[in-house]
Write a protein that holds these residues in place. Structure first.
Motif, short mmCIF file in Angstrom:
data_model
loop_
_atom_site.label_atom_id
_atom_site.label_comp_id
_atom_site.label_asym_id
_atom_site.label_seq_id
_atom_site.Cartn_x
_atom_site.Cartn_y
_atom_site.Cartn_z
N ASN A 68 6.93 60.72 -73.57
CA ASN A 68 8.22 60.52 -74.23
C ASN A 68 9.10 59.54 -73.48
O ASN A 68 10.31 59.49 -73.71
N GLN A 69 8.51 58.79 -72.56
CA GLN A 69 9.21 57.77 -71.75
C GLN A 69 10.17 58.38 -70.74
O GLN A 69 11.01 57.66 -70.17
N ASN A 70 10.07 59.69 -70.48
CA ASN A 70 10.93 60.32 -69.48
C ASN A 70 10.33 60.15 -68.09
O ASN A 70 9.11 60.30 -67.91
N PRO A 71 11.13 59.83 -67.07
CA PRO A 71 10.59 59.66 -65.71
C PRO A 71 10.03 60.96 -65.17
O PRO A 71 10.55 62.05 -65.46
N ILE A 72 8.97 60.85 -64.37
CA ILE A 72 8.34 62.02 -63.76
C ILE A 72 8.56 61.96 -62.25
O ILE A 72 8.05 61.06 -61.59
N PRO A 73 9.30 62.91 -61.68
CA PRO A 73 9.50 62.92 -60.23
C PRO A 73 8.32 63.56 -59.51
O PRO A 73 7.47 64.21 -60.13
N ASP A 74 8.27 63.35 -58.20
CA ASP A 74 7.30 64.02 -57.31
C ASP A 74 5.84 63.72 -57.68
O ASP A 74 4.95 64.54 -57.47
N VAL A 75 5.59 62.53 -58.21
CA VAL A 75 4.22 62.09 -58.45
C VAL A 75 3.67 61.48 -57.17
O VAL A 75 4.33 60.66 -56.53
N ALA A 76 2.47 61.89 -56.78
CA ALA A 76 1.83 61.33 -55.58
C ALA A 76 1.28 59.94 -55.91
O ALA A 76 0.51 59.78 -56.86
N ILE A 77 1.69 58.94 -55.13
CA ILE A 77 1.26 57.56 -55.33
C ILE A 77 0.43 57.12 -54.14
O ILE A 77 0.79 57.38 -52.98
N GLU A 78 -0.67 56.46 -54.43
CA GLU A 78 -1.57 56.00 -53.36
C GLU A 78 -2.01 54.56 -53.63
O GLU A 78 -2.48 54.24 -54.72
N ILE A 79 -1.79 53.70 -52.64
CA ILE A 79 -2.31 52.34 -52.66
C ILE A 79 -3.04 52.14 -51.35
O ILE A 79 -2.43 52.13 -50.29
N ALA A 80 -4.37 52.00 -51.43
CA ALA A 80 -5.19 51.91 -50.23
C ALA A 80 -4.91 53.13 -49.35
O ALA A 80 -5.08 54.26 -49.79
N ASP A 81 -4.44 52.93 -48.11
CA ASP A 81 -4.22 54.05 -47.21
C ASP A 81 -2.74 54.42 -47.10
O ASP A 81 -2.35 55.17 -46.22
N ILE A 82 -1.90 53.89 -48.01
CA ILE A 82 -0.48 54.19 -47.99
C ILE A 82 -0.15 55.13 -49.14
O ILE A 82 -0.63 54.95 -50.26
N THR A 83 0.66 56.15 -48.86
CA THR A 83 1.04 57.11 -49.88
C THR A 83 2.55 57.29 -49.91
O THR A 83 3.24 57.08 -48.91
N THR A 84 3.05 57.70 -51.06
CA THR A 84 4.46 58.04 -51.22
C THR A 84 4.57 58.93 -52.45
O THR A 84 3.57 59.27 -53.08
N THR A 85 5.80 59.30 -52.83
CA THR A 85 6.03 60.06 -54.05
C THR A 85 7.17 59.43 -54.83
O THR A 85 8.01 58.73 -54.26
N THR A 86 7.21 59.68 -56.12
CA THR A 86 8.28 59.15 -56.95
C THR A 86 9.55 59.97 -56.78
O THR A 86 9.52 61.15 -56.46
#
Length: 601
Positions: A68-86
């Motif tokens: 529904n185009q609503n933002p999702i918080p606390d999503v785990a993001i990974e690019i190569a060996d770097i991680t973060t959350t939304t």
């Protein structure tokens, strides 16, 4: 929303053209899967990494949303060996991520959703990512040991023979199975945000290909206690993928099947499907995203877009059309660059659109032929842009200490689902885009990524060309009052020792912070708010006189003032001003500023 013409073009997208998780939860794929080719003595190892180029460091900003185009918080993001959350806006920032020149792979995962991802050819500027995660909808609950058919609301279906294993232990599973099931329709404008990776693949001979999709399925199996399940080794399932009516004219009788490898970040050919009526039918032996696609040889194409004056066109939507493989689209980054895959040997046409995604007035205003390509290509294209479409905004973004924000981002919304997410470093907002909104109205929000504080949604009405929005505080605790201005490239902020008095149509405002000093006096018109010009000292006419250290002179002062609000004692007076002046040494200066002060008398 985007006009129907653009939607019909974009939703039949066949190629992938981009600027713009944890391990697979529902597939059984090995990193070095071997496919036996009957014409070869040795099995073929599927691995395209030798085509990715050298390792490079790239920067990314992105947003994760739901259906529904609503933002999702606390999503785990990974690019190569770097991680973060939304964050609460579903936004993430990852800088200096180690990726490849021709391939970057971003994973997104959160409980309750099927893993999502995006792959792209990264540019040297900020790379913008958008991923729409699919919920783990329980389409059906079935039993092991019994054949069953699960059909979703779009008519796609999967027929199971009843044999399942625990995906981690590889032991036989008995009990109930919850089936999450999504069909991705090529006619849906959200498909490119929902699908994993990009339409980039390895065929059965380990040759890289780009894909034209005729429909995808996402299936995930879960046991009674949350176990990740898959089909037993000797088991198979029959999938039925509806054929979009828009693609039926070019639909082949047989089409290769491809599964998405979450470890590698691209599609791999395995088996084929046959057109039966209005659906493709095929057999698979494990579950991941499955895709019915026609492959094509491709090369990398990078385009930098400029206007006639040689200024880069950022945040600009373009599309590329092949008579054989259809149309795809993307958006330029802040450097005016967009990169992606195009088919080899095809005559291609390029279209440029008059606004960002999903705008009511979005139309093609420029079209040209860009020829065919046989090798990786980088080129710059200058185009004529109607003056009324080009809009830019600048501002200084401040933190709660009234200092320039070290790192954050700004969201500029130009429609319901149309927005730009702009990375902010050292407090500088400088962005341009095409805007066909007749009212030039936008909403802006600035976010401090360190404190997660926000400016809240601010409304602005822009004008053609550059719009200086002054200072914006990314702080939920607003400054009680301030005078903020920039002289040439140097910024000044006064937050204390501010005096604002008014009587008999005469207004005086002054502020001093130990270094900066600003003094305004003016004779106001009866309506108080409105536009005023500069007048010389001593003031004897409607208008404002202006003093700033170093002092101005009366020889040349050309500053305009806009009084936007004028409250009673204890309420706010708001003034915006900009223009040019000479200091006492005769040196010219440009000034722009904002006054937000409490009226003392």
């Amino acid at each position: 929303m985007m006009n129907k013409t653009l939607l019909s073009i974009l939703t039949i997208a066949c190629l992938l053209f981009l600027s713009c998780s944890d391990d697979d939860d529902f597939s059984q794929i090995n990193d070095d899967q071997e496919i036996t080719d009957p014409t070869e003595e040795e099995p073929i190892t599927i691995d395209l990494s030798e085509n990715f180029g050298n390792e490079v460091s790239r920067n990314f900003i992105g947003q994760i949303v739901d259906a529904n185009q609503n933002p999702i918080p606390d999503v785990a993001i990974e690019i190569a060996d770097i991680t973060t959350t939304t964050d609460d806006n579903g936004v993430f920032i990852l800088n200096e991520a180690s990726v490849y020149e021709n391939f970057a792979y971003i994973k997104a995962s959160k409980p309750g959703y099927i893993n999502g991802s995006r792959a792209l050819i990264p540019t040297e500027g900020i790379n913008h990512i958008r991923i729409m995660l699919l919920e783990k909808n329980i389409a059906a609950t079935i039993e092991s040991g019994t054949s069953s058919v699960v059909t979703n609301e779009n008519g796609a279906s999967v027929e199971f023979d009843g044999n399942f294993i625990n995906d981690e232990t590889e032991e036989t599973y008995t009990g109930n199975i919850k089936v999450s099931f999504h069909y991705l329709n090529p006619e849906d404008s959200n498909m490119t945000s929902q699908m994993p990776g990009m339409l980039y693949a390895a065929n059965a001979d380990n040759e890289e290909r780009m894909l034209q999709t005729f429909g995808m399925l996402a299936v995930e199996l879960e046991g009674e206690n949350g176990e990740k399940l898959n089909l037993a080794e000797t088991s198979g399932a029959t999938i039925r993928v509806p054929l979009s009516s828009a693609l039926s004219a070019n639909a082949p009788v047989t089409i290769p099947l491809w599964y998405f490898d979450e470890d590698k970040g691209y599609w791999i050919e395995e088996g084929e499907a046959t057109l039966q009526g209005n659906e493709y039918v095929g057999t698979v032996n494990h579950f991941s995203f499955w895709n019915c696609d026609i492959p094509a040889e491709a090369v990398n194409y990078c385009l930098t877009l400029e206007n006639e004056e040689g200024e880069t066109l950022a945040n600009t939507v373009v599309s590329i059309t092949s008579a054989t493989y259809g149309t795809t689209y993307g958006a330029t980054n802040e450097s005016g660059e967009v990169c992606g895959l195009v088919p080899i040997g095809e005559n291609l046409s390029l279209e440029v659109y008059s606004s960002y995604y999903n705008s009511d007035c979005n139309e093609i205003f420029f079209t040209t032929e860009i020829g065919s390509f046989s090798q990786d290509t980088e080129e710059t294209l200058s185009i004529e842009v109607p003056d009324e479409l080009e809009v830019s905004v600048t501002a200084s973004i401040l933190n709660c200490d009234a200092a320039l924000l070290s790192e954050g981002y700004v969201i500029i919304r130009t429609g319901i689902y149309s927005f730009h997410t702009i990375y902010i470093e050292n407090g500088e907002l400088s962005s341009s885009f095409l805007l066909c909104n007749e009212n030039y109205s936008i909403e802006l929000e600035a976010i401090n990524t360190n404190s997660l504080e926000s400016s809240g949604n601010l409304s602005y009405t822009l004008t053609e060309g550059n719009n200086d929005l002054g200072s914006i505080s990314a702080c939920e605790t607003e400054l009680e009052e301030f005078i903020n201005y920039t002289i040439d490239d140097e910024e000044f902020l006064i937050t204390e020792e501010i005096i604002a008095n008014y009587g008999d149509n005469f207004l005086t405002i002054q502020g001093y912070n130990g270094q900066a000093f600003l003094y305004l006096e003016g004779i106001l018109a009866q309506e108080l708010t409105g536009s005023y010009n500069s007048v010389p000292f001593p003031i004897n006419a409607i208008g404002f006189s202006f003093v700033e250290g170093p002092l101005t002179t009366d020889e040349y002062t050309n500053i305009t003032f806009e009084v936007t609000s004028f409250g009673q004692v204890g309420q706010y007076i708001d003034i915006e001003f900009s223009g040019d002046y000479l200091d006492w040494s005769g040196n010219p200066h440009t000034i722009v500023g904002t006054v937000h002060v409490l009226r003392d008398e």
